[in-house]
Design an enzyme around this catalytic site. Structure first.
Site: not given
Ligand SMILES: *[C@@H]1O[C@H](CO)[C@@H](O)[C@H](O)[C@H]1NC(C)=O
Ligand SMILES: *[C@@H]1O[C@H](CO)[C@@H](O)[C@H](O)[C@H]1NC(C)=O
Length: 462
Positions: A388, A391, A63, A60
């Site tokens: 964005c 992106c 994390c 993740c």
């Protein structure tokens, strides 16, 4: 053809292995964060009065971003008195999953504060960078409520955006006081609690002559008093009193004729407010605005002007319910249907495109099931926003990858405009743009039926 799909997946797996070894290396450097697993979790927790556990999954991204901050916080807190211990638990590990499920972990990372040897469990709701974690936890380990002793102390409760709960007592003992402290302990991660003996120090308004719970808020009546000191009653009171009646964006009359008719009429506004007060008891909050002032909200909800006047309900779990072109006398019946569970959630989707033959396929909310989950393909899906910058940088790379897989029927590279399509929050965690998910038919990675969250640089390597 088959080989190509395999090699793409293989590169991603190798990459994940590289990540694992990086964290293994860090462990050798003398980590301050304790590593727990199913074999020693309960034992360790039972020995500590205050321990924070991060439930994480190695793959993740959030994390991984948290890890160095968490470690830094642990080293700063290492010498704190009373002790604050930080630990982590790999909830993705097969052997640990049963234990993780007892904690109802919905996403990663989830942090929980376990107190009194694990007897009290609270959600960690603080920041995710080192200093913020340290400050938040220091506050959580101290007394649950701060005494107001002086005018200066009272003045500190002036933050315009915060909610404060103040207990006023004749003495710091007895049932009322004990219950107040129990409640403060329970809700301390959500609100700021204080208590005082001096009614003259009570912020906002006249003093009181009996034990009182005063809730200070930056909206509506600004403060509300409560006198029932049962823990449950106080909790319910706080929950309800902290929801605004009606959020009015702007009371300037709009030029739009329908809106004027509806919101501008002297009849409707009071009805609306009455209804709002009534339904507040059911924890629905209301939004009222004219079209001009609500432009942002219209974009946010994906609504159009011809749907006004309208009512929209957004629930805390992200569901939306819409009643377009509503008449004043439909408000109450519609709300009744809503509370009876008769109204279907409103899910925003762009129309499914008729032509979809660019290398990077266009997915919309309505085609997610067919194109991503039921297609039997390995899908790399980008959630993007048209504005964005990252992106835009990613777009040619994504296209290049898509072209290199163009003859491979097992692989699809796709994108979804997350500003015009609702992203199912129970499946995807899109916190920023771009967010990439890889749905693999081979790597049936546990939790998400083969869903991997990956970052753009992983894709580059792939
Ligand atoms: C718990 O067990 C794991 C695996 O054996 C070990 O790596 C970890 O250090 C242990 N943690 C504690 C606090 O004993
Ligand atoms: C896909 O197949 C077409 C037609 O056989 C071929 O021209 C093209 O180069 C192939 N693309 C790749 C990336 O192999």
């Amino acid at each position: 053809m088959e080989n190509r799909a395999w090699s793409g997946i293989w590169v991603i797996s190798v990459f994940l292995l590289a990540l694992f070894s990086v964290s293994a290396f860090a462990a050798e450097e003398g980590e301050k964060v304790l590593t727990l697993d199913h074999s020693n979790f309960s034992d360790t927790v039972s020995k500590h009065n205050f321990i924070v556990v991060e439930f994480y999954a190695p793959w993740c991204g959030h994390c991984q971003a948290l890890a160095p901050e968490y470690e830094k916080a642990a080293s700063i807190l290492g010498s704190h008195d009373p002790p604050i211990v930080l630990a982590k638990f790999d909830a993705n590990d097969e052997a640990n999953r049963e234990l993780a499920s007892e904690f109802e972990i919905q996403g990663f990372p989830t942090m929980k504060i376990l107190k009194n040897g694990g007897k009290n469990i609270q959600e960690y709701k603080g920041p995710r960078e080192a200093d913020g974690i340290v400050d938040y936890l220091k506050k959580q380990v101290g007394p649950p409520s701060a005494e107001i002793k002086s005018v200066e102390d009272a003045g500190k409760l002036g933050d315009e955006k915060k909610i404060y709960v103040v207990g006023v007592f004749q003495k710091f003992s007895g049932n009322e006081y004990e219950n107040f402290m129990t409640l403060a302990e329970k809700l301390r991660s959500d609100y700021d609690f204080s208590h005082t003996l001096d009614t003259n120090l009570l912020p906002r308004g006249e003093s009181v002559n009996k034990p009182t719970l005063r809730l200070l808020k930056p909206f509506d009546e600004l403060f509300v008093d409560f006198h029932d000191f049962q823990v449950d009653a106080m909790e319910k009171f706080i929950e309800e009193a902290t929801i605004p009646f009606v959020t009015i964006f702007n009371s300037d009359p709009s030029n739009h004729p329908y809106v004027n008719k509806f919101f501008g009429s002297a009849n409707t506004k009071p009805i609306y407010k009455d209804v709002a007060v009534l339904y507040k008891k059911k924890s629905i909050s209301f939004l009222l605005g004219d079209l001009e002032a609500s432009e942002g909200a219209f974009q946010y909800f994906g609504l159009t002007v011809d749907q006004a006047p309208l009512l929209i309900i957004q629930t805390t779990d992200g569901q939306k319910y819409l009643k377009a072109n509503i008449e004043p006398d439909q408000i109450v019946p519609w709300l009744k249907d809503y509370t009876d569970g008769q109204v279907k959630p409103f899910i925003r989707s762009e129309p499914i495109p008729e032509v979809n033959n660019e290398p990077v396929k266009v997915v919309v909310t309505d085609s997610l099931q067919d194109m991503v989950f039921n297609s039997g393909k390995n899908v790399m899906l980008e959630f993007y926003a048209p504005w964005c910058g990252h992106c835009k940088q990613l777009a040619p790379i994504l296209e290049e990858v898509a072209i290199s897989f163009e003859n491979d029927t097992d692989v699809m590279i796709a994108k979804l405009d997350a500003t015009t399509n609702d992203v199912p929050v129970d499946t995807f965690d899109v916190q920023g743009y771009p967010t990439l998910y890889f749905r693999s038919i081979l790597l049936r990675m546990n939790y998400d039926e083969g869903l991997l969250e990956c970052s753009p640089w992983e894709l580059r390597r792939a």
